[in-house]
Design an enzyme around this catalytic site. Sequence first.
Site, PDB file in Angstrom:
ATOM      1  N   CYS A  39      18.953  29.038   3.854  1.00  0.00           N
ATOM      2  CA  CYS A  39      19.947  30.067   3.526  1.00  0.00           C
ATOM      3  C   CYS A  39      20.537  30.627   4.818  1.00  0.00           C
ATOM      4  CB  CYS A  39      19.278  31.174   2.714  1.00  0.00           C
ATOM      5  SG  CYS A  39      20.187  32.729   2.667  1.00  0.00           S
ATOM      6  N   TYR A  64      14.702  31.590   1.802  1.00  0.00           N
ATOM      7  CA  TYR A  64      14.887  30.156   1.683  1.00  0.00           C
ATOM      8  C   TYR A  64      15.220  29.696   3.097  1.00  0.00           C
ATOM      9  CZ  TYR A  64      15.864  31.426  -3.200  1.00  0.00           C
ATOM     10  OH  TYR A  64      15.810  31.952  -4.461  1.00  0.00           O
ATOM     11  N   PHE A 117      22.010  33.432   5.463  1.00  0.00           N
ATOM     12  CA  PHE A 117      21.706  34.841   5.673  1.00  0.00           C
ATOM     13  C   PHE A 117      20.260  35.024   6.121  1.00  0.00           C
ATOM     14  CE2 PHE A 117      25.399  34.774   2.933  1.00  0.00           C
ATOM     15  CZ  PHE A 117      26.227  35.675   3.563  1.00  0.00           C
ATOM     16  N   CYS A 118      19.361  34.216   5.575  1.00  0.00           N
ATOM     17  CA  CYS A 118      17.975  34.239   6.050  1.00  0.00           C
ATOM     18  C   CYS A 118      17.904  33.743   7.486  1.00  0.00           C
ATOM     19  CB  CYS A 118      17.091  33.376   5.152  1.00  0.00           C
ATOM     20  SG  CYS A 118      17.020  33.923   3.432  1.00  0.00           S
TER      21      CYS A 118
END
Length: 365
Positions: free
Chosen positions: A100, A97, A102-103
């Site tokens: 996001c 995503y 973490f992405c």
Amino acid sequence: PPAPRRAGKMAAAGRAWRATALLPPWRLRAPRRDYGGAAAATAAVAGCGGGRGRLLLGAAFALGGGAGLYLAARQRLREHSAAELPAGRLQLTLYQYKTCPFCSKVRAFLDYHGLPYEIVEVNPIMRKEIKFSSYRKVPILLADAGSPLQLNDSSVIISAIKTYLISKRNSLEEIVSFYPPMKTVTEQGKEVFEYGNKYWLMLDEKETKRIYPVKEVRVEEMKWRKWADDWLVHLISPNVYRTPREALASFDYIVREGKFGTVEGFFAKYMGAVAMFFISKRLKKRHHLRDNVREDLYEAVNEWVKAVGKHRLFMGGNQPNLADLAVYGVLRVMEGLEAFDDMMVHTKIQPWYQRMEEVIQKAEA
């Protein structure tokens, strides 16, 4: 958004001046590319990709931060081909995503190291793009260096790929085996998988001395990578969903930048914003934040700036290390939102943040 470029016509110049005049002081600089995700994203509640797919709360739970799991499983790259590195024949496909945190961390790492990769944006409601995997969260990185592997958990992805880039002794498959999942139980009684060594680079003694000439350098990098996951990311949601107006602005960006259908987008924007406004209050209580959550954000950011110090460009010295990339990746998902503008004005983060933008732009170019 940045002010438009100066045009030859007076009308265009007037519009540019008015747009610039509305910007906060820290933004009065040259336009730049938005790398990740202005926004929001970030409900740090169930992990990026968490939730149960309900339309009402799908975006709220799907786009959050939270520790991901790890699953090493051989998968064929069927529908999406990945770019190939000049050396090592490493193919990478990132399922994500955009908003996001973490992405965003993984993208910052890949971009800084000049690693070509394909991006597959996942629909946070249906998640059909990752139907090939029993693991239902993002980021997921499919990496093929002769033996296709699936890597999950942003910190495991970064540590494993960084080890692979440094070490010439082991295959990627062997390196991945150094990060086995361990089942643990959270305070809420939920079983999850965690990795006690996910912040380690698996290097031999010679490689370690080359990358970390002083032991304290390695310890410092690991400490702040963990801090970004365990503390900094949990400050995002309470800040970007702090008020109903901020929550709506956050979900407006999520819907525009994410992969939603028309009906999904409508419900995600309005009902998701309402849901996350109230969820953010619970998150504030869970993480023992102050009534004014901005104060916690400012304190954390200034703590990071103090740790970097006045005599280093980055925590890594003249170039960013993995801690720099992690903190930058988390913070940039707020770009374009009121919380980000406030952070830039009321903390000392701006010089470091601009240096990070510049060095990643240069690496990509």
